[in-house]
Design a protein around this motif. Structure first.
Motif, short mmCIF file in Angstrom:
data_model
loop_
_atom_site.label_atom_id
_atom_site.label_comp_id
_atom_site.label_asym_id
_atom_site.label_seq_id
_atom_site.Cartn_x
_atom_site.Cartn_y
_atom_site.Cartn_z
N GLU A 26 0.82 -1.22 0.00
CA GLU A 26 0.00 0.00 0.00
C GLU A 26 0.85 1.27 0.00
OE1 GLU A 26 -2.57 -0.64 3.37
OE2 GLU A 26 -4.11 -1.59 2.12
N ASP A 27 2.06 1.18 0.54
CA ASP A 27 2.93 2.36 0.64
C ASP A 27 3.73 2.65 -0.63
OD1 ASP A 27 2.05 2.90 3.17
OD2 ASP A 27 3.80 2.06 4.19
N ILE A 28 3.68 1.79 -1.63
CA ILE A 28 4.45 2.01 -2.86
C ILE A 28 3.90 3.21 -3.62
CG2 ILE A 28 5.04 1.07 -5.13
CD1 ILE A 28 5.05 -1.71 -3.81
N GLN A 29 2.60 3.27 -3.77
CA GLN A 29 1.95 4.34 -4.54
C GLN A 29 1.71 5.55 -3.64
OE1 GLN A 29 -1.20 3.08 -7.25
NE2 GLN A 29 -2.49 4.58 -6.29
N TYR A 30 1.94 6.75 -4.17
CA TYR A 30 1.70 7.95 -3.37
C TYR A 30 1.27 9.11 -4.27
CZ TYR A 30 6.33 9.58 -4.83
OH TYR A 30 7.40 9.98 -5.57
N PHE A 31 0.68 10.11 -3.64
CA PHE A 31 0.23 11.31 -4.34
C PHE A 31 1.27 12.40 -4.20
CE2 PHE A 31 -3.64 9.04 -3.38
CZ PHE A 31 -4.37 9.16 -4.55
N GLU A 32 1.50 13.12 -5.29
CA GLU A 32 2.39 14.27 -5.26
C GLU A 32 1.50 15.51 -5.35
OE1 GLU A 32 5.32 16.04 -8.49
OE2 GLU A 32 6.05 14.14 -7.67
N TYR A 33 1.82 16.52 -4.55
CA TYR A 33 1.00 17.73 -4.50
C TYR A 33 1.78 18.94 -4.98
CZ TYR A 33 -2.26 15.02 -1.73
OH TYR A 33 -3.15 14.06 -1.31
N ASP A 34 1.05 19.86 -5.59
CA ASP A 34 1.59 21.17 -5.97
C ASP A 34 1.36 22.08 -4.77
OD1 ASP A 34 2.26 23.63 -6.95
OD2 ASP A 34 0.81 23.61 -8.60
N ARG A 35 2.43 22.51 -4.14
CA ARG A 35 2.32 23.31 -2.92
C ARG A 35 2.69 24.78 -3.15
NH1 ARG A 35 1.52 19.51 0.96
NH2 ARG A 35 2.39 17.44 0.60
N THR A 36 2.58 25.24 -4.40
CA THR A 36 2.96 26.62 -4.69
C THR A 36 1.92 27.62 -4.21
OG1 THR A 36 2.02 26.43 -6.92
CG2 THR A 36 4.38 26.02 -6.67
N GLY A 37 0.67 27.24 -4.12
CA GLY A 37 -0.39 28.14 -3.66
C GLY A 37 -0.62 28.01 -2.16
N THR A 38 -1.72 28.60 -1.72
CA THR A 38 -2.05 28.53 -0.30
C THR A 38 -2.62 27.17 0.09
OG1 THR A 38 -4.21 29.50 -0.78
CG2 THR A 38 -2.46 31.00 -0.08
N THR A 39 -3.25 26.49 -0.88
CA THR A 39 -3.82 25.17 -0.63
C THR A 39 -3.16 24.15 -1.55
OG1 THR A 39 -5.95 26.21 -0.14
CG2 THR A 39 -5.96 23.86 -0.57
N PRO A 40 -2.55 23.10 -0.99
CA PRO A 40 -1.93 22.08 -1.85
C PRO A 40 -2.98 21.43 -2.77
CG PRO A 40 -1.32 21.76 0.45
CD PRO A 40 -2.39 22.81 0.43
N LYS A 41 -2.60 21.25 -4.03
CA LYS A 41 -3.49 20.62 -5.01
C LYS A 41 -2.84 19.34 -5.53
CE LYS A 41 -5.20 25.07 -6.44
NZ LYS A 41 -5.11 26.14 -7.40
N PRO A 42 -3.64 18.27 -5.66
CA PRO A 42 -3.07 17.03 -6.22
C PRO A 42 -2.46 17.29 -7.59
CG PRO A 42 -5.28 16.66 -5.37
CD PRO A 42 -5.05 18.14 -5.35
N LYS A 43 -1.26 16.79 -7.78
CA LYS A 43 -0.53 17.01 -9.04
C LYS A 43 -0.38 15.71 -9.83
CE LYS A 43 3.99 18.72 -10.51
NZ LYS A 43 5.26 19.28 -10.02
N ALA A 44 -0.04 14.62 -9.14
CA ALA A 44 0.21 13.35 -9.83
C ALA A 44 0.12 12.18 -8.85
CB ALA A 44 1.59 13.37 -10.48
N ILE A 45 -0.15 11.01 -9.41
CA ILE A 45 -0.07 9.76 -8.65
C ILE A 45 1.22 9.11 -9.10
CG2 ILE A 45 -1.11 7.52 -8.19
CD1 ILE A 45 -3.81 8.74 -8.97
N ARG A 46 2.09 8.82 -8.16
CA ARG A 46 3.39 8.24 -8.47
C ARG A 46 3.44 6.74 -8.15
NH1 ARG A 46 5.35 11.76 -11.87
NH2 ARG A 46 5.52 13.82 -10.99
N ASN A 47 4.19 6.01 -8.94
CA ASN A 47 4.47 4.58 -8.74
C ASN A 47 3.25 3.68 -8.91
OD1 ASN A 47 7.14 5.20 -8.26
ND2 ASN A 47 6.93 5.15 -6.05
N GLN A 48 2.28 4.10 -9.69
CA GLN A 48 1.09 3.28 -9.88
C GLN A 48 1.41 1.96 -10.59
OE1 GLN A 48 -2.17 5.34 -11.70
NE2 GLN A 48 -3.62 3.75 -11.17
N SER A 49 2.19 2.00 -11.65
CA SER A 49 2.55 0.77 -12.38
C SER A 49 3.40 -0.14 -11.52
CB SER A 49 3.31 1.12 -13.66
OG SER A 49 2.47 1.80 -14.55
N LYS A 50 4.35 0.43 -10.80
CA LYS A 50 5.20 -0.35 -9.91
C LYS A 50 4.37 -1.02 -8.82
CE LYS A 50 9.24 0.18 -6.93
NZ LYS A 50 10.28 1.10 -6.46
N SER A 51 3.42 -0.27 -8.28
CA SER A 51 2.54 -0.80 -7.24
C SER A 51 1.71 -1.96 -7.77
CB SER A 51 1.62 0.32 -6.73
OG SER A 51 0.67 -0.19 -5.83
#
Length: 105
Positions: A26-51
């Protein structure tokens, strides 16, 4: 071992995984967030194929004539026989089979 039949008609067997292995997978896949604004926004899902590949390797105990010998993992030549749709279906079946629920029994 849990026997299942895919929508394509192929038969598979699923292993019961340890709680430690489930947590690791379950820990292989993770979400990457864009933290440039005041509220973090989901940017990408990482390691989905590997997971997904690790869920297949750890969770399958039989598929397409191959049967695990003890703790053996599914070899590439067996996984290559599966379509992407079948692989995703199998990952979902493996994950569903690992759910710990009092009502499951």
């Amino acid at each position: 071992m849990i026997e299942k039949t895919l929508e394509s008609g192929k038969k598979i067997s699923i292993r019961e995984l340890s709680l430690d292995k489930i947590a690791e997978l379950e820990d292989i896949q993770y979400f990457e967030y864009d933290r440039t604004g005041t509220t973090p926004k989901p940017k990408a899902i990482r390691n989905q194929s590997k997971s997904n590949l690790e869920w297949l390797r750890e969770g399958l105990s039989a598929c397409e004539g191959w049967v695990a010998n003890g703790i053996a993992k599914v070899p590439d030549n067996i996984l290559r026989k599966l379509s992407n749709i079948e692989k995703i279906e199998i990952v979902n079946l493996i994950q569903d089979a690992q759910i710990l629920d009092e009502k499951k029994d």
